[in-house]
Enzyme design. Structure first.
Site, mmCIF file in Angstrom:
data_model
loop_
_atom_site.group_PDB
_atom_site.id
_atom_site.type_symbol
_atom_site.label_atom_id
_atom_site.label_comp_id
_atom_site.label_asym_id
_atom_site.label_seq_id
_atom_site.Cartn_x
_atom_site.Cartn_y
_atom_site.Cartn_z
ATOM 1 N N HIS A 205 0.795 -1.230 0.000
ATOM 2 C CA HIS A 205 0.000 0.000 0.000
ATOM 3 C C HIS A 205 0.827 1.279 0.000
ATOM 4 O O HIS A 205 0.285 2.364 -0.171
ATOM 5 C CB HIS A 205 -0.943 0.043 1.212
ATOM 6 C CG HIS A 205 -0.226 0.355 2.496
ATOM 7 N ND1 HIS A 205 0.439 -0.589 3.216
ATOM 8 C CD2 HIS A 205 -0.057 1.523 3.166
ATOM 9 C CE1 HIS A 205 0.983 -0.024 4.285
ATOM 10 N NE2 HIS A 205 0.707 1.254 4.276
HETATM 11 C C1 UD1 Z 1 -2.059 5.844 5.284
HETATM 12 C C2 UD1 Z 1 -0.790 6.424 5.873
HETATM 13 C C3 UD1 Z 1 0.293 5.350 5.872
HETATM 14 C C4 UD1 Z 1 -0.182 4.090 6.570
HETATM 15 C C5 UD1 Z 1 -1.508 3.637 5.989
HETATM 16 C C6 UD1 Z 1 -2.050 2.482 6.783
HETATM 17 C C7 UD1 Z 1 -0.375 8.803 5.502
HETATM 18 C C8 UD1 Z 1 0.369 9.796 4.712
HETATM 19 N N1 UD1 Z 1 -0.294 7.550 5.076
HETATM 20 O O1 UD1 Z 1 -1.792 5.499 3.941
HETATM 21 O O2 UD1 Z 1 1.449 5.824 6.558
HETATM 22 O O3 UD1 Z 1 0.787 3.098 6.410
HETATM 23 O O4 UD1 Z 1 -2.462 4.715 6.033
HETATM 24 O O5 UD1 Z 1 -2.939 1.717 6.024
HETATM 25 O O6 UD1 Z 1 -1.018 9.146 6.467
HETATM 26 N N2 UD1 Z 1 -8.970 5.047 0.604
HETATM 27 C C9 UD1 Z 1 -10.192 4.429 0.479
HETATM 28 N N3 UD1 Z 1 -10.867 4.135 1.635
HETATM 29 C C10 UD1 Z 1 -10.410 4.439 2.869
HETATM 30 C C11 UD1 Z 1 -9.168 5.082 2.970
HETATM 31 C C12 UD1 Z 1 -8.463 5.373 1.829
HETATM 32 O O7 UD1 Z 1 -10.654 4.126 -0.617
HETATM 33 O O8 UD1 Z 1 -11.097 4.137 3.865
HETATM 34 C C13 UD1 Z 1 -8.205 5.341 -0.639
HETATM 35 C C14 UD1 Z 1 -8.451 6.750 -1.163
HETATM 36 O O9 UD1 Z 1 -8.429 6.702 -2.545
HETATM 37 C C15 UD1 Z 1 -7.226 7.487 -0.658
HETATM 38 C C16 UD1 Z 1 -6.153 6.412 -0.688
HETATM 39 O O10 UD1 Z 1 -6.821 5.213 -0.354
HETATM 40 O O11 UD1 Z 1 -6.890 8.591 -1.436
HETATM 41 C C17 UD1 Z 1 -5.027 6.657 0.288
HETATM 42 O O12 UD1 Z 1 -5.536 6.814 1.622
HETATM 43 P P1 UD1 Z 1 -4.706 7.652 2.719
HETATM 44 O O13 UD1 Z 1 -5.343 7.552 4.033
HETATM 45 O O14 UD1 Z 1 -4.427 9.012 2.198
HETATM 46 O O15 UD1 Z 1 -3.313 6.925 2.731
HETATM 47 P P2 UD1 Z 1 -2.955 5.388 2.903
HETATM 48 O O16 UD1 Z 1 -2.319 4.951 1.633
HETATM 49 O O17 UD1 Z 1 -4.113 4.633 3.418
HETATM 50 N N1 UDP Z 2 -4.108 -5.533 8.676
HETATM 51 C C1 UDP Z 2 -5.417 -6.009 8.773
HETATM 52 N N2 UDP Z 2 -6.062 -6.398 7.623
HETATM 53 C C2 UDP Z 2 -5.469 -6.341 6.394
HETATM 54 C C3 UDP Z 2 -4.133 -5.857 6.311
HETATM 55 C C4 UDP Z 2 -3.487 -5.455 7.477
HETATM 56 O O1 UDP Z 2 -5.971 -6.072 9.863
HETATM 57 O O2 UDP Z 2 -6.120 -6.694 5.392
HETATM 58 C C5 UDP Z 2 -3.453 -5.053 9.903
HETATM 59 C C6 UDP Z 2 -2.139 -5.712 10.231
HETATM 60 O O3 UDP Z 2 -2.324 -6.804 11.094
HETATM 61 C C7 UDP Z 2 -1.365 -4.597 10.916
HETATM 62 C C8 UDP Z 2 -1.932 -3.343 10.337
HETATM 63 O O4 UDP Z 2 -3.142 -3.694 9.687
HETATM 64 O O5 UDP Z 2 -1.641 -4.598 12.307
HETATM 65 C C9 UDP Z 2 -0.950 -2.763 9.358
HETATM 66 O O6 UDP Z 2 -1.543 -1.733 8.679
HETATM 67 P P1 UDP Z 2 -0.955 -1.154 7.338
HETATM 68 O O7 UDP Z 2 -0.090 -2.146 6.683
HETATM 69 O O8 UDP Z 2 -2.110 -0.610 6.597
HETATM 70 O O9 UDP Z 2 -0.135 0.114 7.853
HETATM 71 P P2 UDP Z 2 1.376 0.356 8.316
HETATM 72 O O10 UDP Z 2 1.664 -0.571 9.451
HETATM 73 O O11 UDP Z 2 2.259 0.147 7.135
HETATM 74 O O12 UDP Z 2 1.376 1.783 8.717
#
Ligand code: UD1
Ligand code: UDP
Length: 355
Positions: A205
């Site tokens: 992601h």
């Molecule tokens: C964010 C965090 C990242 C973290 C991740 C955990 C920042 C800059 N990034 O990344 O550090 O590792 O969360 O998962 O804060 N979207 C949906 N539904 C949702 C949420 C997001 O469709 O419920 C889509 C949208 O198109 C959005 C994109 O995902 O623009 C990115 O979401 P965003 O929260 O900005 O960043 P993550 O990639 O989720």
């Molecule tokens: N996780 C989850 N379901 C999924 C993928 C990840 O519950 O389909 C959990 C995983 O166990 C971990 C957390 O989400 O605790 C990690 O989140 P993510 O990888 O989105 O973020 P990051 O840790 O890179 O910030």
């Protein structure tokens, strides 16, 4: 003395980190949970509140997706109102997301005591949004709670002004709490017809991978190199990127793509996998806690201890290196205790008692 605490969360890993901490804090303090709304899909948000023993957030700011500036600014405006209403003694922020940074900036500007959980992590890659968020938050925080002695050293070397404590990793507490229950209640492996140690789990992601077509395509080709099933619970950002870049069909043909799963199902999938390939920060160490070898789809990691002890391998986005790492069949190395003893949340609560 009992304190009024505002805990700011917004993204999937923060709900998981907040759950052991909030449990520990609620024994002596009022913990008001604020969800910024950064993650809003049911499988990225609601599912964790339903599964884990944490209260529903007192506030959901509903900020949603946007540019970094839009998202962070909107969160700041909304959080300012929450601080007016709640007048907390302490604000807690977790990790390195835009929700973390927004909370940190608002607390600092209002002179509310700011506590940063998971302080002192660095990738050294200044192009990562998370790296900006961590550095800024650590330099604003009054209290820095570091998971490792290395993180403590990093904070000292940067001369951060706040007080520093080493607590261990609260995610280890979370895993220990759910591991047994996950194996009892999760039916995901049966549903997907997966044999223990007969599949690879993958998550992707990170912006650095999803917003770069050649990296994304190379990762998919690398993952597709193995003969066993590769299960990829897909983050919405990755699904959108695969579709935009004409890679969706290839990915669906080669991998077992499923919707994101809840924490119990994820822990069960991770524990049963032969290997996990991931660019997640949380998953790298959860793999270590659950005795699953990890392949990290990045060029660097904040969790270097897992690499040093042989439980994690950095392969970047290079399909050949991914394929080679997935084909490895080395015996598991010894397991040192890297990230505390599973009682980090208690230590967090002890520090908060004393601030
Ligand atoms: C964010 C965090 C990242 C973290 C991740 C955990 C920042 C800059 N990034 O990344 O550090 O590792 O969360 O998962 O804060 N979207 C949906 N539904 C949702 C949420 C997001 O469709 O419920 C889509 C949208 O198109 C959005 C994109 O995902 O623009 C990115 O979401 P965003 O929260 O900005 O960043 P993550 O990639 O989720
Ligand atoms: N996780 C989850 N379901 C999924 C993928 C990840 O519950 O389909 C959990 C995983 O166990 C971990 C957390 O989400 O605790 C990690 O989140 P993510 O990888 O989105 O973020 P990051 O840790 O890179 O910030």
């Amino acid at each position: 003395m009992s304190k009024r605490i505002l805990s700011v969360v917004g993204a999937r890993p923060q709900f998981i980190k907040a759950f052991p901490v909030s449990n520990a804090l609620r024994r002596s303090h009022d913990d008001v949970l604020v969800h910024t709304g950064q993650h809003y899909d049911a499988m990225l948000s609601d599912v964790f509140f339903a599964e884990l023993d944490i209260p529903e957030p007192a506030y959901n700011l509903g900020v949603g997706s946007g540019t970094h500036a839009d998202q962070t600014a909107q969160m700041m405006i909304e959080l300012d109102d929450v601080l007016d209403a709640e007048s907390p003694d302490v604000m807690i922020v977790y990790g390195d997301t835009n929700s973390t940074l927004a909370g940190a900036l608002v607390a600092a500007k209002r002179s509310t005591t700011l506590v940063h959980i998971e302080a002192g992590l660095r990738s050294g890659n200044r192009s990562m949004p998370e790296e900006h968020n961590r550095i800024a938050t650590d330099h604003l925080a009054d209290v820095l709670l570091a998971p490792t002695s290395r993180a403590v050293d990093t904070l000292r070397s940067e001369s951060v002004p706040g007080e520093i404590h080493e607590t261990g990793d609260v995610m280890y507490d979370a895993i220990l709490y759910v591991r047994e229950r996950a194996n009892e209640v999760s039916a995901i492996r049966e549903q997907l017809d997966l044999e223990p140690d007969g599949y690879v789990l993958a998550t992707v992601h990170r912006a650095g991978n999803t917003s770069n077509k050649s990296r994304l395509s190379s990762i998919i080709r690398g993952l597709a190199s193995v003969s066993v099933p590769v299960v990829l619970p897909i983050h919405p950002r990755t699904e959108a990127a695969l579709k935009e870049n004409g890679l969706w069909q290839l990915a669906c043909d080669q991998l077992t793509i499923i919707d994101p799963v809840g924490y119990l199902d994820f822990v069960s999938l991770l524990e049963g996998a032969t290997l996990v390939a991931t660019d997640s920060g949380g998953v790298q160490r959860e793999a270590f806690y659950l005795d699953t070898q990890c392949i990290t789809l990045r060029d660097e990691t904040e969790w270097v201890e897992t690499i040093d002890c042989g439980w994690n391998t950095l392969v970047g986005a290079d399909s050949d290196r991914i394929a080679q790492a997935l084909a490895q069949n080395e015996p598991n190395p010894p397991k040192p205790q890297l990230y505390g003893d599973g009682r980090a949340a208690e230590r967090v609560a002890e520090v908060i008692d004393s601030v």
